[in-house]
Scaffold this motif. Sequence first.
Motif, PDB file in Angstrom:
ATOM      1  N   ILE A 166     -10.686   7.429  -2.318  1.00  0.00           N
ATOM      2  CA  ILE A 166     -10.250   8.324  -1.369  1.00  0.00           C
ATOM      3  C   ILE A 166     -10.934   9.321  -0.982  1.00  0.00           C
ATOM      4  O   ILE A 166     -11.764   9.655  -1.324  1.00  0.00           O
ATOM      5  N   PHE A 198      -6.778   6.268   1.598  1.00  0.00           N
ATOM      6  CA  PHE A 198      -7.048   5.094  -0.014  1.00  0.00           C
ATOM      7  C   PHE A 198      -7.449   3.851   0.775  1.00  0.00           C
ATOM      8  O   PHE A 198      -7.020   3.338   1.828  1.00  0.00           O
ATOM      9  N   VAL A 237     -12.921   4.845  -9.306  1.00  0.00           N
ATOM     10  CA  VAL A 237     -12.798   5.649  -7.841  1.00  0.00           C
ATOM     11  C   VAL A 237     -13.598   6.816  -8.413  1.00  0.00           C
ATOM     12  O   VAL A 237     -14.263   7.288  -8.499  1.00  0.00           O
ATOM     13  N   ILE A 277      -7.124   0.510  -0.938  1.00  0.00           N
ATOM     14  CA  ILE A 277      -6.481  -0.227  -2.797  1.00  0.00           C
ATOM     15  C   ILE A 277      -6.534  -1.782  -2.655  1.00  0.00           C
ATOM     16  O   ILE A 277      -7.057  -2.289  -1.596  1.00  0.00           O
ATOM     17  N   ARG A 286       0.828  -1.377  -0.047  1.00  0.00           N
ATOM     18  CA  ARG A 286       0.095   0.264  -0.163  1.00  0.00           C
ATOM     19  C   ARG A 286       0.593   1.217  -0.117  1.00  0.00           C
ATOM     20  O   ARG A 286       0.861   2.096  -1.099  1.00  0.00           O
ATOM     21  N   LEU A 341      -5.091   4.545 -10.508  1.00  0.00           N
ATOM     22  CA  LEU A 341      -6.682   4.729  -9.894  1.00  0.00           C
ATOM     23  C   LEU A 341      -7.436   3.634 -10.367  1.00  0.00           C
ATOM     24  O   LEU A 341      -7.275   3.143 -11.292  1.00  0.00           O
ATOM     25  N   VAL A 384       0.658   4.578  -2.777  1.00  0.00           N
ATOM     26  CA  VAL A 384       1.069   5.909  -2.010  1.00  0.00           C
ATOM     27  C   VAL A 384       1.523   6.749  -2.207  1.00  0.00           C
ATOM     28  O   VAL A 384       1.906   8.602  -2.783  1.00  0.00           O
ATOM     29  N   VAL A 386      -6.717   2.466  -7.020  1.00  0.00           N
ATOM     30  CA  VAL A 386      -7.288   3.146  -5.797  1.00  0.00           C
ATOM     31  C   VAL A 386      -8.383   3.331  -6.186  1.00  0.00           C
ATOM     32  O   VAL A 386      -8.818   3.360  -7.393  1.00  0.00           O
TER      33      VAL A 386
END
Length: 293
Positions: free
Chosen positions: A274, A264, A202, A266, A175, A198, A179, A271
């Motif tokens: 958000i 986030f 998303v 994931i 992760r 993304l 990020v 992702v």
Amino acid sequence: MDDRTSLAERFEEDRGHLKAVAYRMLGSASEAEDALQESWLRAAQADTSGVENLTGWLTTVVGRVCLNILRTRRTRREDPLDAYDVRARGTGEGDDPEQEALLADSVGLALLVVLDSLAPAERLAFVLHDMFAVPFDEIGPMLDRSPTAARQLASRARRRVKGRTVLPDADLARRRRVVEAFLAASRGGDFDALVALLHPDVVLHADRSVVPTPEPVVVRGAHTVARGAMAATGRALFTGVALVDGAVALAMAPLGRLRLVLGFTIVDGLVTDIDVVADPDRLIGFEVGFLDS
């Protein structure tokens, strides 16, 4: 060569070290410079004829000055988030906001956020001992406490700095890579790299304090979310990777003050959600920790 001349030369030789101490104590390059000026005025009036370790002695002088500043510091005015688009207008503090951002990044924005949450005595004990190897025998008198009490303050601060994680190390690393890539693409203005991170569907949720708007904002779709990130490249300069409530996140913290968090979700390396938080009441409730490099 008289003692004052010798002290002045040593002060200049140690300026980099002393500014590093002051910056970690205060979280602001301009305030660190002010602390160094005050420290020199105090040092120049002192009798140093019996001082064997001038560097150590100057470090404690700077520490005392910074401690006084922390104890009397008032909360900075709450600027709107747009004030931190430094490429457009700067931070409003300091002469070179981009240099300030680079300095903060080199130290670790998450670390500055955690340090800012500590009580002045905890911050002094942790910074001087853990970062600059000042013995607790010297730190204790600065705080009017015993060396044992100073050690306990540093230990308490150390636990806060480390934070907690709710993920196994392998998941944390995966992760973190995503990020960090998101932050790098945002800072670099790399639209295609952002889209690649993304999920096509998303969803970004932003609270009312982010824009601000009367209602929370919801943005859907990889291209739309990426365009929004591209519009915030100035903010990204004051943003770093952190542990927030045990999960990998991004924390925006100009001058070490937490102003915004991006959380986030994931899935399979992409992702999917958000959550952008700028509400001061929510930010206060977050537990922020420093991720080791």
